[in-house]
Scaffold this motif. Structure first.
Motif, PDB file in Angstrom:
ATOM      1  N   ILE A  62      18.963  38.005 -31.386  1.00 28.66           N
ATOM      2  CA  ILE A  62      20.340  38.961 -30.927  1.00 28.66           C
ATOM      3  C   ILE A  62      20.602  38.447 -29.598  1.00 28.66           C
ATOM      4  O   ILE A  62      21.931  38.884 -29.483  1.00 28.66           O
ATOM      5  CB  ILE A  62      19.758  40.576 -31.068  1.00 28.66           C
ATOM      6  CG1 ILE A  62      19.382  40.939 -32.487  1.00 28.66           C
ATOM      7  CG2 ILE A  62      20.847  41.158 -30.428  1.00 28.66           C
ATOM      8  CD1 ILE A  62      19.058  42.317 -32.705  1.00 28.66           C
ATOM      9  N   TYR A  63      19.718  38.515 -28.695  1.00 25.55           N
ATOM     10  CA  TYR A  63      19.849  37.938 -27.339  1.00 25.55           C
ATOM     11  C   TYR A  63      20.696  36.742 -27.441  1.00 25.55           C
ATOM     12  O   TYR A  63      21.589  36.260 -26.724  1.00 25.55           O
ATOM     13  CB  TYR A  63      18.838  37.860 -26.571  1.00 25.55           C
ATOM     14  CG  TYR A  63      18.148  39.357 -26.267  1.00 25.55           C
ATOM     15  CD1 TYR A  63      18.717  40.507 -26.313  1.00 25.55           C
ATOM     16  CD2 TYR A  63      16.651  39.139 -26.220  1.00 25.55           C
ATOM     17  CE1 TYR A  63      18.074  41.503 -25.993  1.00 25.55           C
ATOM     18  CE2 TYR A  63      15.871  40.379 -26.100  1.00 25.55           C
ATOM     19  CZ  TYR A  63      16.694  41.498 -25.886  1.00 25.55           C
ATOM     20  OH  TYR A  63      16.230  42.741 -25.636  1.00 25.55           O
ATOM     21  N   LEU A  64      20.401  35.640 -28.190  1.00 24.41           N
ATOM     22  CA  LEU A  64      20.758  34.241 -28.286  1.00 24.41           C
ATOM     23  C   LEU A  64      22.138  34.276 -28.729  1.00 24.41           C
ATOM     24  O   LEU A  64      23.199  33.655 -28.441  1.00 24.41           O
ATOM     25  CB  LEU A  64      19.957  33.372 -29.147  1.00 24.41           C
ATOM     26  CG  LEU A  64      18.644  32.887 -28.355  1.00 24.41           C
ATOM     27  CD1 LEU A  64      17.663  32.124 -29.619  1.00 24.41           C
ATOM     28  CD2 LEU A  64      18.826  32.181 -27.400  1.00 24.41           C
TER      29      LEU A  64
ATOM     30  N   GLY B 229      24.514  35.785 -26.114  1.00 23.22           N
ATOM     31  CA  GLY B 229      24.840  35.016 -25.259  1.00 23.22           C
ATOM     32  C   GLY B 229      25.880  33.834 -25.638  1.00 23.22           C
ATOM     33  O   GLY B 229      26.804  33.444 -24.886  1.00 23.22           O
ATOM     34  N   LEU B 230      25.917  33.582 -27.027  1.00 19.29           N
ATOM     35  CA  LEU B 230      26.463  32.390 -27.518  1.00 19.29           C
ATOM     36  C   LEU B 230      27.944  32.816 -27.668  1.00 19.29           C
ATOM     37  O   LEU B 230      28.878  32.310 -27.315  1.00 19.29           O
ATOM     38  CB  LEU B 230      26.093  31.770 -28.907  1.00 19.29           C
ATOM     39  CG  LEU B 230      26.839  30.923 -29.566  1.00 19.29           C
ATOM     40  CD1 LEU B 230      26.899  29.740 -28.766  1.00 19.29           C
ATOM     41  CD2 LEU B 230      26.138  30.510 -30.887  1.00 19.29           C
ATOM     42  N   ALA B 231      28.018  34.119 -27.892  1.00 17.09           N
ATOM     43  CA  ALA B 231      29.453  34.869 -28.169  1.00 17.09           C
ATOM     44  C   ALA B 231      30.088  34.881 -26.769  1.00 17.09           C
ATOM     45  O   ALA B 231      31.203  34.687 -26.633  1.00 17.09           O
ATOM     46  CB  ALA B 231      29.074  36.275 -28.775  1.00 17.09           C
TER      47      ALA B 231
END
Length: 220
Positions: free
Chosen positions: A4-6, A9-11
């Motif tokens: 979820i964190y990744l 961050g990508l979004a």
């Protein structure tokens, strides 16, 4: 949760890359021009620090003062070191003192002309503290303590804080000095004085902290 964190961050990065800010451009430039006209100094950063967000600057000075007091409080019950090892080789001493001279000159320049060019009181104080630190690692701690006591540096530091707070409050209530000619050394009303006061405060506070850490921790 890691995925979820990744994904978040990508979004966020995709948003920064793909979606531009349509309001950036002339609007930002007009704000800078308004700050310069309102403050009477060519360095818009100094205008913001010492006028538009002067409340923040006051508390930054107070927080720095509390930090130095905290260092003194935390180390008050410790026994000073009996032997403090300093730099002894001549090339290191020459280089450190040359660097201290340069840092001191930069500090004076930033304090006096910080309202006209990049720099200001905080940067000047850091440069001054750097100069003092370089001298401290090449000189006797007793000698540094003697100079600190002889020139009443602790009292000067406290007086500079009080004068800064009084001058800042005067500015906040609408009492201002004439702005003078834009771009001149004597311009910006009280801002050059605030710059110098902050420089004195930060440099002398750094001096006190350096002496305390050397006395109780040696050269780390």
């Amino acid at each position: 949760m890691k995925w979820i964190y990744l994904a978040a961050g990508l979004a966020l990065y995709l948003k920064i890359i793909v979606i531009s800010n349509p309001e950036a451009g002339l609007f930002d430039a007009s704000i800078v021009e308004l700050v310069v006209q309102d403050s009477g100094v060519t360095n818009a950063v100094s205008g913001i620090i010492f006028r538009n967000r002067l409340y923040d600057t006051i508390f930054e000075v107070v927080v720095f003062t509390l930090a130095i007091m905290g260092v003194r409080f935390l180390l008050a019950n410790e026994a000073p070191l009996t032997v403090v090892h300093q730099l002894r080789d001549q090339p290191s001493i020459v280089l450190a003192r040359l660097g201290a001279t340069i840092a001191a000159l930069v500090s004076i320049e930033l304090a006096i002309r910080g309202h006209l060019s990049p720099g200001g009181g905080f940067a000047a104080g850091v440069a001054g503290g750097t100069a003092i630190g370089l001298i401290a690692i090449t000189s006797s701690s007793e000698w540094m303590e003697g100079i600190y006591q002889r020139w009443r540096a602790a009292i000067v530091e406290k007086i500079s804080v009080l004068i800064f707070i009084v001058a800042a409050v005067m500015t906040l209530v609408g009492i201002e000095f004439p702005h003078g000619e834009l771009g001149g050394l004597v311009s910006g009303g009280i801002m050059p004085i605030l710059n110098i006061l902050v420089a004195i405060k930060v440099a002398l506070g750094s001096w006190a902290a350096v002496l305390l850490f050397i006395r109780y921790r040696g050269l780390l």
